[in-house]
Design an enzyme around this catalytic site. Structure first.
Site, PDB file in Angstrom:
ATOM      1  N   HIS A 188       0.903  -1.143  -0.020  1.00 35.38           N
ATOM      2  CA  HIS A 188       0.023  -0.167   0.098  1.00 35.38           C
ATOM      3  C   HIS A 188       0.984   1.351  -0.023  1.00 35.38           C
ATOM      4  CE1 HIS A 188       0.739  -0.666   4.419  1.00 35.38           C
ATOM      5  NE2 HIS A 188       0.864   0.598   4.428  1.00 35.38           N
TER       6      HIS A 188
HETATM    7  C1  T46 Z   1       2.725   0.648   7.095  1.00 34.17           C
HETATM    8  C2  T46 Z   1       3.329  -0.620   7.258  1.00 34.17           C
HETATM    9  C3  T46 Z   1       4.697  -0.397   7.498  1.00 34.17           C
HETATM   10  C4  T46 Z   1      -5.396  -0.406  12.899  1.00 34.17           C
HETATM   11  O1  T46 Z   1      -6.479  -0.795  13.418  1.00 34.17           O
HETATM   12  N1  T46 Z   1      -4.715   0.790  13.466  1.00 34.17           N
HETATM   13  C5  T46 Z   1      -3.463   0.985  12.910  1.00 34.17           C
HETATM   14  O2  T46 Z   1      -2.910   2.220  13.329  1.00 34.17           O
HETATM   15  C6  T46 Z   1      -2.858   0.368  12.035  1.00 34.17           C
HETATM   16  C7  T46 Z   1      -1.467   0.613  11.475  1.00 34.17           C
HETATM   17  C8  T46 Z   1      -3.352  -0.907  11.620  1.00 34.17           C
HETATM   18  N2  T46 Z   1      -4.764  -1.441  12.061  1.00 34.17           N
HETATM   19  C9  T46 Z   1      -5.122  -2.516  11.685  1.00 34.17           C
HETATM   20  C10 T46 Z   1      -5.627  -2.560  10.074  1.00 34.17           C
HETATM   21  C11 T46 Z   1      -5.698  -3.895   9.915  1.00 34.17           C
HETATM   22  O3  T46 Z   1      -6.790  -4.539  10.186  1.00 34.17           O
HETATM   23  O4  T46 Z   1      -4.325  -3.596  11.852  1.00 34.17           O
HETATM   24  C12 T46 Z   1      -4.649  -4.503  10.798  1.00 34.17           C
HETATM   25  C13 T46 Z   1      -3.044  -4.573  10.077  1.00 34.17           C
HETATM   26  O5  T46 Z   1      -2.769  -3.498   9.462  1.00 34.17           O
HETATM   27  P1  T46 Z   1      -2.169  -3.440   7.821  1.00 34.17           P
HETATM   28  O6  T46 Z   1      -2.840  -4.645   6.958  1.00 34.17           O
HETATM   29  O7  T46 Z   1      -2.348  -2.140   7.114  1.00 34.17           O
HETATM   30  O8  T46 Z   1      -0.839  -4.108   8.243  1.00 34.17           O
HETATM   31  P2  T46 Z   1       0.681  -3.909   7.231  1.00 34.17           P
HETATM   32  O9  T46 Z   1       1.610  -4.538   8.033  1.00 34.17           O
HETATM   33  O10 T46 Z   1       0.325  -4.412   5.870  1.00 34.17           O
HETATM   34  O11 T46 Z   1       1.085  -2.250   7.164  1.00 34.17           O
HETATM   35  C14 T46 Z   1       1.399  -1.423   8.645  1.00 34.17           C
HETATM   36  C15 T46 Z   1       0.496  -0.055   8.469  1.00 34.17           C
HETATM   37  O12 T46 Z   1      -0.847  -0.167   8.139  1.00 34.17           O
HETATM   38  C16 T46 Z   1       1.090   0.791   7.398  1.00 34.17           C
HETATM   39  O13 T46 Z   1       0.842   2.126   7.666  1.00 34.17           O
HETATM   40  O14 T46 Z   1       3.233   1.399   6.564  1.00 34.17           O
HETATM   41  O15 T46 Z   1       2.591  -1.389   8.481  1.00 34.17           O
END
Ligand code: T46
Length: 135
Positions: free
Chosen positions: A52
C-alpha cells in the site's frame, strides 16, 4: 525517491548483557510530530506485509530486533532498504508504495506516524497508486 535513511541515537549499556536503548524524538530527529506509534511482531520469516501507499501519512520505520527488507516504489523506480540494525531508521514520505519482507522469524518493526489511523488515507490498489502518483 522521497525517503531518508537516518541514524537513530543509540546508547549501549556498558554491560553488554543489559543491551541498548534507541531514541527518536518527534520534530527533532524526525521531521514531524508523532501522533501514533505501533509495532509489528510475531511475523514469520519470508512473509510479506504492506502492499500500500499513504496519501498523507509520514512515517519513521526502524527494526530494533531482526532484519526486515523494505521495498519502496514511487511509481517510477523501486529501491530497497534493509533494516538490520536498531540504530538504522527510515523516514518515508507519503506517496510511496511499500512492501516489507521479514528476513528472519520474529523481527520487530516499530513505526512512528504523523497521522492518526485512517483507512481512507491508504491506497491499497496498485493501479490506483500509479494513477495517483502520475496525476
Ligand atoms: C505501514 C506498514 C509498515 C489499525 O487498526 N490501526 C493502525 O494504526 C494500523 C497501522 C493498523 N490497524 C489495523 C488495520 C488492519 O486490520 O491492523 C490491521 C493490520 O494493518 P495492515 O494490514 O495495514 O498492516 P501492514 O503491516 O500491511 O501495514 C502496516 C501499516 O498499516 C502501514 O501504515 O506502512 O505497517
Amino acid at each position: 525517491m522521497d525517503y531518508n535513511v537516518i541514524n537513530l541515537k543509540t546508547v549501549m549499556n556498558p554491560d553488554p548483557k543489559l543491551g541498548g536503548l534507541t531514541i527518536a524524538e518527534g520534530e527533532r530527529d524526525i521531521p514531524f510530530a508523532i501522533k501514533r506509534i505501533y509495532c509489528i511482531h510475531h511475523t514469520e520469516a519470508e512473509y510479506h506485509r504492506g502492499f500500500h501507499a499513504h496519501k498523507k501519512n509520514w512515517q519513521l520505520l526502524f527494526c530494533p530486533c531482526g532484519e526486515i527488507e523494505i521495498s519502496l516504489n514511487d511509481g517510477k523506480n523501486v529501491e530497497t532498504v534493509v533494516l538490520d540494525d536498531p540504530s538504522k531508521g527510515i523516514i518515508l514520505s507519503p506517496g510511496l508504495w511499500r512492501e516489507l519482507v521479514w528476513k528472519v522469524d520474529n523481527a520487530v518493526l516499530c513505526v512512528a506516524a504523523s497521522e492518526y489511523y485512517d483507512p481512507n488515507e491508504y491506497i491499497r490498489d496498485y493501479n490506483e497508486f500509479l494513477t495517483y502518483v502520475h496525476n
